[in-house]
Design a protein around this motif. Structure first.
Motif, PDB file in Angstrom:
ATOM      1  N   THR A 235       0.680  -1.019   0.016  1.00  8.99           N
ATOM      2  CA  THR A 235       0.200   0.005  -0.175  1.00  8.99           C
ATOM      3  C   THR A 235       0.998   1.235   0.060  1.00  8.99           C
ATOM      4  OG1 THR A 235      -1.481  -1.277   1.248  1.00  8.99           O
ATOM      5  CG2 THR A 235      -1.794   1.145   1.149  1.00  8.99           C
ATOM      6  N   ILE A 236       1.845   1.006   1.083  1.00  7.96           N
ATOM      7  CA  ILE A 236       2.728   2.259   0.864  1.00  7.96           C
ATOM      8  C   ILE A 236       3.622   2.411  -0.488  1.00  7.96           C
ATOM      9  CG2 ILE A 236       4.563   3.408   2.107  1.00  7.96           C
ATOM     10  CD1 ILE A 236       3.980   1.898   4.641  1.00  7.96           C
ATOM     11  N   GLY A 237       3.990   1.191  -0.734  1.00  6.01           N
ATOM     12  CA  GLY A 237       4.696   1.423  -2.070  1.00  6.01           C
ATOM     13  C   GLY A 237       4.254   1.999  -3.335  1.00  6.01           C
ATOM     14  N   LEU A 289      -7.125   1.020  -3.651  1.00  6.43           N
ATOM     15  CA  LEU A 289      -8.241   0.307  -3.653  1.00  6.43           C
ATOM     16  C   LEU A 289      -8.048  -1.094  -3.907  1.00  6.43           C
ATOM     17  CD1 LEU A 289     -11.180   2.420  -4.235  1.00  6.43           C
ATOM     18  CD2 LEU A 289     -10.386   1.582  -2.014  1.00  6.43           C
ATOM     19  N   LEU A 290      -7.412  -1.062  -5.382  1.00  8.62           N
ATOM     20  CA  LEU A 290      -7.084  -2.586  -5.919  1.00  8.62           C
ATOM     21  C   LEU A 290      -6.099  -3.386  -4.932  1.00  8.62           C
ATOM     22  CD1 LEU A 290      -6.097  -2.100  -9.647  1.00  8.62           C
ATOM     23  CD2 LEU A 290      -7.854  -3.506  -8.618  1.00  8.62           C
ATOM     24  N   ALA A 294      -6.880  -6.905  -3.119  1.00  8.08           N
ATOM     25  CA  ALA A 294      -6.404  -8.140  -3.402  1.00  8.08           C
ATOM     26  C   ALA A 294      -5.774  -8.663  -1.888  1.00  8.08           C
ATOM     27  CB  ALA A 294      -5.163  -7.778  -3.889  1.00  8.08           C
ATOM     28  N   GLY A 295      -5.456  -7.537  -0.956  1.00 13.72           N
ATOM     29  CA  GLY A 295      -5.104  -8.090   0.237  1.00 13.72           C
ATOM     30  C   GLY A 295      -6.401  -9.056   0.897  1.00 13.72           C
ATOM     31  N   GLN A 296      -7.541  -8.346   0.646  1.00 13.72           N
ATOM     32  CA  GLN A 296      -8.699  -9.284   1.434  1.00 13.72           C
ATOM     33  C   GLN A 296      -8.912 -10.420   0.838  1.00 13.72           C
ATOM     34  OE1 GLN A 296     -11.660  -6.458   1.222  1.00 13.72           O
ATOM     35  NE2 GLN A 296     -11.346  -5.450   3.322  1.00 13.72           N
ATOM     36  N   LEU A 297      -8.528 -10.471  -0.468  1.00 15.14           N
ATOM     37  CA  LEU A 297      -8.737 -11.891  -1.339  1.00 15.14           C
ATOM     38  C   LEU A 297      -7.647 -12.825  -0.773  1.00 15.14           C
ATOM     39  CD1 LEU A 297      -9.071 -11.378  -4.939  1.00 15.14           C
ATOM     40  CD2 LEU A 297     -10.813 -12.569  -3.251  1.00 15.14           C
ATOM     41  N   VAL A 298      -6.409 -12.479  -0.494  1.00 12.04           N
ATOM     42  CA  VAL A 298      -5.270 -13.253  -0.148  1.00 12.04           C
ATOM     43  C   VAL A 298      -5.289 -13.617   1.403  1.00 12.04           C
ATOM     44  CG1 VAL A 298      -2.747 -13.180  -0.005  1.00 12.04           C
ATOM     45  CG2 VAL A 298      -3.964 -12.487  -2.151  1.00 12.04           C
TER      46      VAL A 298
END
Ligand SMILES: Nc1ncnc2c1ncn2[C@@H]1O[C@H](COP(=O)(O)OP(=O)(O)O)[C@@H](O)[C@H]1O
Ligand SMILES: [Mg+2]
Lengths: 304, 290
Positions: A235-237, A289-290, A294-298
């Motif tokens: 996210t920071i990146g 947001l993407l 992705a975080g929630q999926l993984v």
């Protein structure tokens, strides 16, 4: 290997114990089937359940509207009070330029090229940063070798790499992608390393006495345990990737939304400046947001 | 060697002349000293001792996580040289993988062994059924109560069919009611699986209720102070905890532990100090009275 599990071996004689062993399992809750609630009651319940998010949405909408209104007033009356709004485009002017731009293939090309640069630069940074972070976290020697170099390079802002990047890479496109890569690489690496350092040693032990070897421990324990921090890094990146990209495009680009914004200034098209800025904001928001999605999926285990 | 091991009953733990020192800045600290124990195949053995006496240290060495400073640990004649699926372990801290569902946690050991997915799913379901957890197979550990987490931990450790189950104060963090239920579940599983168990606790009732034999450990550096056989018949009922036999065992163990707990507290409270508090000792030792 005929390692049918010992458990299956015991299965037959273990079965009768089921009754004795089980702690009373939760009795299925018998809810009396209620009469179908009226629409009003349903709406009321839905409202109560979503009260907080409704409230937040309502306030958000009002706040954005207020922002537009203030912007409109400041530019209509060309306020000069320390800051000069004389040349700042009004929201309506920006909207007009927006409706024109979405039919202009050149504007869309600018956006597309910026997205492509982000995609390549960021993906590369994610792959290299996460892998290197995992390896550095696990193998002390690699850490000892890489860490000092990383620490020296890390404080250099990606923008400061622009001249060097132009020297290093044959094409402009490559040097811009390289700068985007650099911007997002270090936050991803540092956060992955941090995640690795926080892995609970008891979980590693638990895996070991379940027969896990080094590679499995890496894949099944260290990696998933570090995922939350890896995603913080991503996210920071992503944020830093956009910062670096826009700066690089403004300095050395021929295309891209950063270049578009800078060009608008040179060509005295003030409305396009604001349009470019808003486009950058929307793209940045969309990409973060993407990542969150992705975080929630993984990491389904972290879903509420 | 391995033929003999498979021919004879398995899970025979032998620890001889064991000691373990931690290296610290202040020099080496002896945590456990001069300890001999054994667990016969299929036996349920507990180690009780005051906290800090080296119980976890000892158990971690049996699991293969720590190397003994002196002495040897063998299981079925083979020397323990590192962690292995032969020795299942249940930890005091819940140690389920938060990113795996209950069933995936239980499957973990089987997966490490290369068992195909469908087969290990079936095995895990069967086991979860035994522990009354089938309804929770798809839950993530975070959503479970402490008792359920620890039940999953036990099931996970048993799934690979280890020769030996090691438990380090597994019920220490549970409330009294849940604890009793968990003890029942553990004994049931143990009786079904005929596996050797080495159980570490500071709870005397728990040790007596569960075990065939109890070792009592001294304050640090820990060593075995006494070995008490528990001749209570099985299956054991909760009501037995009121029997005179149980209470006698309890009293005996209690006095042994009290002495060590006092030592563990630094021996500050001596008999004279207690007299100062107007307690008459009548020539008994402090431990008999308290
Ligand atoms: N890694 C370590 N380094 C130094 N001392 C330790 C370490 N782990 C435990 N100890 C010490 O060894 C003693 C025994 O600890 P432990 O085995 O955890 O006891 P118990 O499980 O009986 O409470 C304690 O006094 C503790 O402070
Ligand atoms: Mg302990």
């Amino acid at each position: 290997m005929s390692s049918s599990p010992a458990i299956l071996r015991h299965q037959d004689d273990a079965m009768p114990a089921a009754a004795a062993v089980t702690e009373p399992t939760p009795v299925p809750v018998m809810t009396p089937t209620p009469a179908p609630p009226s629409f009003g009651a349903l709406a009321g319940r839905w409202y109560r359940l979503n009260q907080d998010s409704l409230r937040a949405t309502a306030i958000g909408v009002i706040s954005l509207a207020a922002f537009l209104l203030v912007w409109h007033l400041l530019t209509t009356y060309r306020v000069v009070f320390f800051v000069r709004f004389t040349n700042v485009p009004s929201p309506l002017a920006v909207y007009a330029s927006f409706t024109k731009a979405i039919h202009d293939p050149k504007f869309l090309l600018h956006i597309l090229l910026s997205c492509r640069r982000i995609f390549f630069g960021f993906s590369l940074a994610a792959i290299v940063g996460v892998l290197l972070g995992l390896i550095m976290g696990r193998f002390k020697l690699v850490h000892e070798i890489v860490f000092p170099v990383a620490e020296v390079l890390r404080p250099i802002p990606a923008i400061a790499w622009v001249p060097m990047a132009i020297m290093l890479w044959p094409t402009n496109e490559q040097s811009i992608v390289f700068i985007t890569f650099l911007g997002s690489f270090f936050p991803i690496l540092v956060n992955t390393l941090h995640g690795m350092s926080l892995v609970d040693p008891v979980l590693v032990r638990a895996a070991q006495c379940l027969g896990a070897r080094e590679r499995s421990i890496f894949r099944e324990v260290y990696f998933p345990a570090s995922l939350p921090h890896i995603f913080t890094g991503l996210t920071i990146g992503m944020g830093v990737a956009w910062v670096s990209l826009i700066a690089a495009e403004m300095i050395s680009g021929q295309y891209g939304i950063g270049y578009f914004t800078w060009e608008a200034y040179s060509l005295v098209q003030y409305a396009d400046i604001a349009l470019g800025m808003i486009a950058i904001g929307v793209l940045g928001l969309g990409s973060s947001l993407l990542i969150r999605g992705a975080g929630q999926l993984v990491m389904p285990w972290r879903a509420k | 060697m391995s033929e003999i091991a498979t021919a004879t009953p398995q899970g025979h733990i032998e620890v001889k002349n064991f000691s373990l020192s931690y290296e610290t800045i202040d020099g080496s600290v002896e945590a456990v000293t001069n300890t001999h124990i054994h667990v016969k195949p299929g036996e349920f053995v507990s180690i009780v001792g005051p906290s800090g006496c080296g119980k976890s240290t000892f158990l971690n060495a049996v699991a293969g996580f720590l190397k003994p400073t002196t002495g040897t640990i063998t299981v079925d004649g083979e020397r323990v040289s590192g962690p292995s699926a032969e020795r299942g372990m249940v930890f005091q801290q819940y140690s389920l993988f938060p990113w795996k569902t209950v069933r995936e946690n239980v499957e973990f050991g089987l997966k490490m062994r290369g068992m195909p997915r469908s087969q290990r799913e079936r095995a895990a379901r069967t086991l979860l059924g035994l522990a009354g957890l089938e309804a929770f197979e798809k839950h993530y550990p975070e959503k479970l109560s402490g008792g359920m987490k620890q039940r999953v931990g036990i099931v996970r450790a048993l799934a690979t069919g280890p020769k030996v189950l090691l438990l380090d104060e597994p019920f220490g963090a549970l409330d009294a009611q849940t604890r009793v239920i968990m003890q029942q579940i553990l004994t049931n599983m143990w009786q079904r699986l005929k596996i050797s168990v080495l159980f570490v606790t500071h709870d005397i009732d728990e040790a007596i209720f569960l075990s065939d034999r109890v070792y009592c450990m001294t304050a640090r550096p820990g060593s075995i102070k006494a070995e008490i056989p528990i001749p209570l018949e099985r299956p054991r009922q909760q009501s037995m905890m009121m029997s005179s036999e149980f209470l006698a065992l309890r009293r005996g163990l209690m006095s042994l532990i009290r002495e060590e707990s006092l030592k563990a507290m630094g021996g500050e409270i001596n008999d004279l100090g207690m007299q100062g508090l107007n307690i008459e000792l009548h020539g008994h030792s402090l431990a008999d009275v308290i």
